[in-house]
Design a protein around this motif. Sequence first.
Motif, PDB file in Angstrom:
ATOM      1  N   UNK A   8      11.528   4.624   8.860  1.00  0.00           N
ATOM      2  CA  UNK A   8      12.703   3.788   8.607  1.00  0.00           C
ATOM      3  C   UNK A   8      13.548   4.367   7.472  1.00  0.00           C
ATOM      4  N   UNK A   9      12.891   4.806   6.398  1.00  0.00           N
ATOM      5  CA  UNK A   9      13.613   5.365   5.274  1.00  0.00           C
ATOM      6  C   UNK A   9      14.311   6.663   5.669  1.00  0.00           C
ATOM      7  N   UNK A  29      11.151  -3.937   4.433  1.00  0.00           N
ATOM      8  CA  UNK A  29      10.474  -3.084   3.449  1.00  0.00           C
ATOM      9  C   UNK A  29      11.325  -2.839   2.203  1.00  0.00           C
ATOM     10  N   UNK A  30      12.582  -3.271   2.204  1.00  0.00           N
ATOM     11  CA  UNK A  30      13.439  -3.078   1.037  1.00  0.00           C
ATOM     12  C   UNK A  30      12.985  -3.991  -0.098  1.00  0.00           C
ATOM     13  N   UNK A  31      12.682  -3.418  -1.261  1.00  0.00           N
ATOM     14  CA  UNK A  31      12.210  -4.236  -2.379  1.00  0.00           C
ATOM     15  C   UNK A  31      13.129  -4.178  -3.589  1.00  0.00           C
ATOM     16  N   UNK A  32      13.967  -3.165  -3.710  1.00  0.00           N
ATOM     17  CA  UNK A  32      14.893  -3.101  -4.842  1.00  0.00           C
ATOM     18  C   UNK A  32      16.080  -2.222  -4.482  1.00  0.00           C
ATOM     19  N   UNK A  33      17.254  -2.608  -4.976  1.00  0.00           N
ATOM     20  CA  UNK A  33      18.461  -1.800  -4.833  1.00  0.00           C
ATOM     21  C   UNK A  33      19.232  -1.933  -6.132  1.00  0.00           C
ATOM     22  N   UNK A  92      16.738   3.030  -4.825  1.00  0.00           N
ATOM     23  CA  UNK A  92      16.247   2.187  -3.737  1.00  0.00           C
ATOM     24  C   UNK A  92      14.731   2.280  -3.699  1.00  0.00           C
ATOM     25  N   UNK A  93      14.079   1.135  -3.687  1.00  0.00           N
ATOM     26  CA  UNK A  93      12.632   1.122  -3.549  1.00  0.00           C
ATOM     27  C   UNK A  93      12.256   0.396  -2.274  1.00  0.00           C
ATOM     28  N   UNK A  94      11.333   0.989  -1.524  1.00  0.00           N
ATOM     29  CA  UNK A  94      10.756   0.315  -0.364  1.00  0.00           C
ATOM     30  C   UNK A  94       9.277   0.084  -0.630  1.00  0.00           C
ATOM     31  N   UNK A 120       0.823  -1.209   0.000  1.00  0.00           N
ATOM     32  CA  UNK A 120       0.000   0.000   0.000  1.00  0.00           C
ATOM     33  C   UNK A 120       0.856   1.258   0.000  1.00  0.00           C
ATOM     34  N   UNK A 121       2.130   1.111   0.319  1.00  0.00           N
ATOM     35  CA  UNK A 121       3.033   2.260   0.365  1.00  0.00           C
ATOM     36  C   UNK A 121       4.320   1.930  -0.373  1.00  0.00           C
ATOM     37  N   UNK A 122       4.659   2.743  -1.352  1.00  0.00           N
ATOM     38  CA  UNK A 122       5.898   2.539  -2.105  1.00  0.00           C
ATOM     39  C   UNK A 122       6.678   3.848  -2.128  1.00  0.00           C
ATOM     40  N   UNK A 123       7.963   3.788  -1.832  1.00  0.00           N
ATOM     41  CA  UNK A 123       8.845   4.940  -1.872  1.00  0.00           C
ATOM     42  C   UNK A 123      10.041   4.613  -2.758  1.00  0.00           C
ATOM     43  N   UNK A 124      10.504   5.585  -3.498  1.00  0.00           N
ATOM     44  CA  UNK A 124      11.702   5.409  -4.317  1.00  0.00           C
ATOM     45  C   UNK A 124      12.671   6.548  -4.036  1.00  0.00           C
TER      46      UNK A 124
END
Length: 544
Positions: free
Chosen positions: A376-377, A329-333, A363-365, A300-304
Amino acid sequence: MMMPRLVPRWPAWLFCWRAACIQGASVRQKMWAGPSKIPGLGGPRGAWGTSPLVPRGSCSASSRTPEVTLTPERYPVRRLPFSVVSEDDLAALERVVPGRVITDPEELEPPNVDWLRTVRGSSKVLLRPRTTQEVAHILRYCHERNLAVNPQGGNTGMVGGSTPVFDEIILSTALMNQVLSFHDVSGVLVCQAGCVLEALSQYVEERGFIMPLDLGAKGSCHIGGNVATNAGGLRVLRYGSLRGTVLGLEVVLADGTVLNCLTSLRKDNTGYDLKQLFIGSEGTLGVITAVSILCPPKPSTVNVAFLGCPGFAEVLQTFRTCRAMLGEILSAFEFMDAECMKLVRLHLGLSCPVQESPFYVLIETAGSGPGHDAEKLGCFLEQVLDSGLVTDGTLGSDERRIKMLWALRERITEALSRDGYVYKYDLSLPLDRLYDLVGDLRARLGPSAKHVVGYGHLGDGNLHLNVTSEAFSTSLLGALEPYVYEWTAGQRGSVSAEHGLGFKKKDVLGYSKPPEALQLMRQLKALLDPKGILNPYKMLPTHA
């Protein structure tokens, strides 16, 4: 955009940062006062896509580039003693797939050429089945007649694995594009192999889930091709590879036998796990016709965050800090070097949202708690900025900006294709040596190469090494190979991290696998495809 509830215990700088993110501002270190850094809250990525691309597999390139050289004229390969398609064969196949036997040379031109326009076959026939039974009938007939078959999905591969080498019959899965079932509690999707990845992503997102893989070619690639090549992509760090998320497969073997292992069970410990034979087999052992895959819930929440780093050592340390502080919550690096940024700016007109740096990381969370993820971010960003690991950065806090930031990474391949002929290497390497080969090659090749760039999935230890030149050069290829493979083998790395071997990399398999493994692979091929009709000239080395 709906703003998450502000929590009073958050520091004051977080509120300032939110305002900056909503406006899509770039937050530079020189602008920050005291501890204020670059936290960010983002809405869902929507379809988690990017700005429009030229779809892989499209024939638009033919209008701007010369005709591609026939594969046998560029590479030392000899046609195996398969039969040649006759008029009787065409009549028989027409009875199996009426109206879907394509022989028009104009229609056959795009599927005969790979997306990179580096290999070209001379197939005279393309078949478009709609059902598994039609595929079974086709393969049974081709097996009896000793006709070679080239399975093809979206034709987006990087190693010439989905295009014919000679005159193999192209078996296209394009019309096998139906969702068979979806369970909205377990998240298990069952679909035909020809479903386009982006269409599946939209389908499951409407139901509160996402696909466990995401690729730059998602608008063209087929899920069957993804599985057949064990495609990696941008979400492996979070959700793992397809070997873990694919629950079952339906496969048609070379003689037309239908192997139905299309289970939707998470746990099934009975006998050999046969689906693993076909995941990553690149269509050489059987034709995948349907897939059962586990889809995770949609965050529901995505940050880049898009950050600049002063060196590769700082990129590695940023990743280490990122894993420790962002955790679940880390989804991509992802990382890219300065040369990549120059190319996307030069060829695609994309602008860099931060000050120029030797390296950049994306970085995507993704999570379910906006306040929790933002805190956290924010703590992570404050840490890497205070320690000098990051010198500049910006965040995506809305769908438009998130797509813009992802485009800088996902469109590198497109920018490279416009820079000239591309020599592509997809390597797995130890993290501390991941980028060393790039600098080594720049020194080795000198002015004979137009650009040498490195980017990729740092979280997976996957380097995409690309070298461009004005045109194909035998001498440049000789300087690259086998040097790149020997260097990789010296680090105990893999010569193919996610692209597979296809036609172009098949003879380098021995750099990553011992002779005993190669022999067992040949035995499996002989067992399942004794006449060798399935995707010949691919994956396995030409010589023992």
